[in-house]
Design a protein around this motif. Structure first.
Motif, PDB file in Angstrom:
ATOM      1  N   GLN A  25      22.978 145.549   3.436  1.00 28.74           N
ATOM      2  CA  GLN A  25      24.341 145.024   3.574  1.00 28.74           C
ATOM      3  C   GLN A  25      25.256 145.610   2.488  1.00 28.74           C
ATOM      4  OE1 GLN A  25      24.424 140.722   3.582  1.00 28.74           O
ATOM      5  NE2 GLN A  25      26.654 140.685   3.774  1.00 28.74           N
ATOM      6  N   LEU A  26      24.718 145.724   1.274  1.00 23.47           N
ATOM      7  CA  LEU A  26      25.508 146.287   0.169  1.00 23.47           C
ATOM      8  C   LEU A  26      25.431 147.809   0.135  1.00 23.47           C
ATOM      9  CD1 LEU A  26      24.565 143.818  -2.732  1.00 23.47           C
ATOM     10  CD2 LEU A  26      26.636 143.799  -1.327  1.00 23.47           C
ATOM     11  N   GLY A  27      24.488 148.389   0.898  1.00 20.85           N
ATOM     12  CA  GLY A  27      24.338 149.843   0.908  1.00 20.85           C
ATOM     13  C   GLY A  27      23.776 150.390  -0.388  1.00 20.85           C
ATOM     14  N   ILE A  28      22.774 149.699  -0.942  1.00 14.33           N
ATOM     15  CA  ILE A  28      22.187 150.153  -2.211  1.00 14.33           C
ATOM     16  C   ILE A  28      20.656 150.155  -2.156  1.00 14.33           C
ATOM     17  CG2 ILE A  28      24.116 149.405  -3.658  1.00 14.33           C
ATOM     18  CD1 ILE A  28      22.407 146.960  -4.468  1.00 14.33           C
ATOM     19  N   VAL A  29      20.069 151.043  -2.953  1.00 20.69           N
ATOM     20  CA  VAL A  29      18.643 150.980  -3.263  1.00 20.69           C
ATOM     21  C   VAL A  29      18.539 150.950  -4.784  1.00 20.69           C
ATOM     22  CG1 VAL A  29      17.640 152.054  -1.214  1.00 20.69           C
ATOM     23  CG2 VAL A  29      18.492 153.499  -3.078  1.00 20.69           C
ATOM     24  N   ALA A  30      17.477 150.314  -5.261  1.00 20.39           N
ATOM     25  CA  ALA A  30      17.347 150.161  -6.708  1.00 20.39           C
ATOM     26  C   ALA A  30      15.891 150.222  -7.124  1.00 20.39           C
ATOM     27  CB  ALA A  30      17.963 148.833  -7.154  1.00 20.39           C
ATOM     28  N   ALA A  31      15.703 150.590  -8.370  1.00 20.77           N
ATOM     29  CA  ALA A  31      14.373 150.549  -8.971  1.00 20.77           C
ATOM     30  C   ALA A  31      14.521 149.903 -10.333  1.00 20.77           C
ATOM     31  CB  ALA A  31      13.790 151.948  -9.111  1.00 20.77           C
ATOM     32  N   ARG A  87      24.915 154.724   1.463  1.00 15.21           N
ATOM     33  CA  ARG A  87      25.945 155.186   2.397  1.00 15.21           C
ATOM     34  C   ARG A  87      27.284 155.280   1.668  1.00 15.21           C
ATOM     35  NH1 ARG A  87      25.128 149.591   4.353  1.00 15.21           N
ATOM     36  NH2 ARG A  87      27.052 148.534   3.809  1.00 15.21           N
ATOM     37  N   SER A  88      28.204 156.019   2.315  1.00 14.82           N
ATOM     38  CA  SER A  88      29.439 156.371   1.617  1.00 14.82           C
ATOM     39  C   SER A  88      30.398 155.195   1.441  1.00 14.82           C
ATOM     40  CB  SER A  88      30.145 157.507   2.352  1.00 14.82           C
ATOM     41  OG  SER A  88      30.424 157.112   3.675  1.00 14.82           O
ATOM     42  N   ASP A  89      30.240 154.119   2.247  1.00 10.05           N
ATOM     43  CA  ASP A  89      31.168 152.990   2.073  1.00 10.05           C
ATOM     44  C   ASP A  89      30.567 151.884   1.194  1.00 10.05           C
ATOM     45  OD1 ASP A  89      29.270 152.074   3.817  1.00 10.05           O
ATOM     46  OD2 ASP A  89      30.695 151.116   5.197  1.00 10.05           O
TER      47      ASP A  89
END
Ligand code: CO
Length: 131
Positions: free
Chosen positions: A36-42, A58-60
């Motif tokens: 939903q936020l368009g993020i991946v994290a570690a 993603r770009s948005d």
């Protein structure tokens, strides 16, 4: 209140993980994403706290906007609090502007909430509940 983690925005998550693990000897403890936020994290372990590397998917994504405006770098500081609703109510009573009026579930599966950087001297501040 303890430092929970430092959020760092990066353009490429795998490149950043390679840098932090090889140069600083950190270890990845947790990976997560929020479509939903368009993020991946570690999350990488460093002493008693962690570094959260965040990249857009993603770009948005809001992280894409951050990268376009400022480039990669420090994004937020996160503090561990025992009771996030109490901490939010306290911050609000002191006149701080909350981004999240209500806690939401963060990438670690525990309640989090952000305080607006303009209320904290320009530092985007996250509260993380560790009850
Ligand atoms: Co964070």
């Amino acid at each position: 209140m303890n430092l929970d983690h430092v959020g760092v925005v990066v353009t490429d998550l795998e490149d950043a993980i390679a840098l932090y693990t090889s140069v600083f000897g950190m270890r990845v403890t947790h990976r997560a994403g929020n479509e939903q936020l368009g993020i991946v994290a570690a999350f990488l372990e460093m002493g008693g706290a962690e570094v959260e590397l965040i990249a857009p998917t993603r770009s948005d994504s809001m992280v894409s906007k951050f990268l376009a405006d400022r480039g990669p770098g420090l994004h937020h500081l996160a503090y561990a609090v025992p009771d996030i609703r109490e901490a939010l109510a306290d911050a609000k009573s002191r006149g701080l502007e909350l981004i999240d009026e209500e806690p939401r579930i963060g990438l670690h599966g525990v309640p989090i909430a952000f305080i607006h950087p303009k209320s904290v001297g320009g530092v985007l501040t996250e509260l993380v509940e560790h009850g």
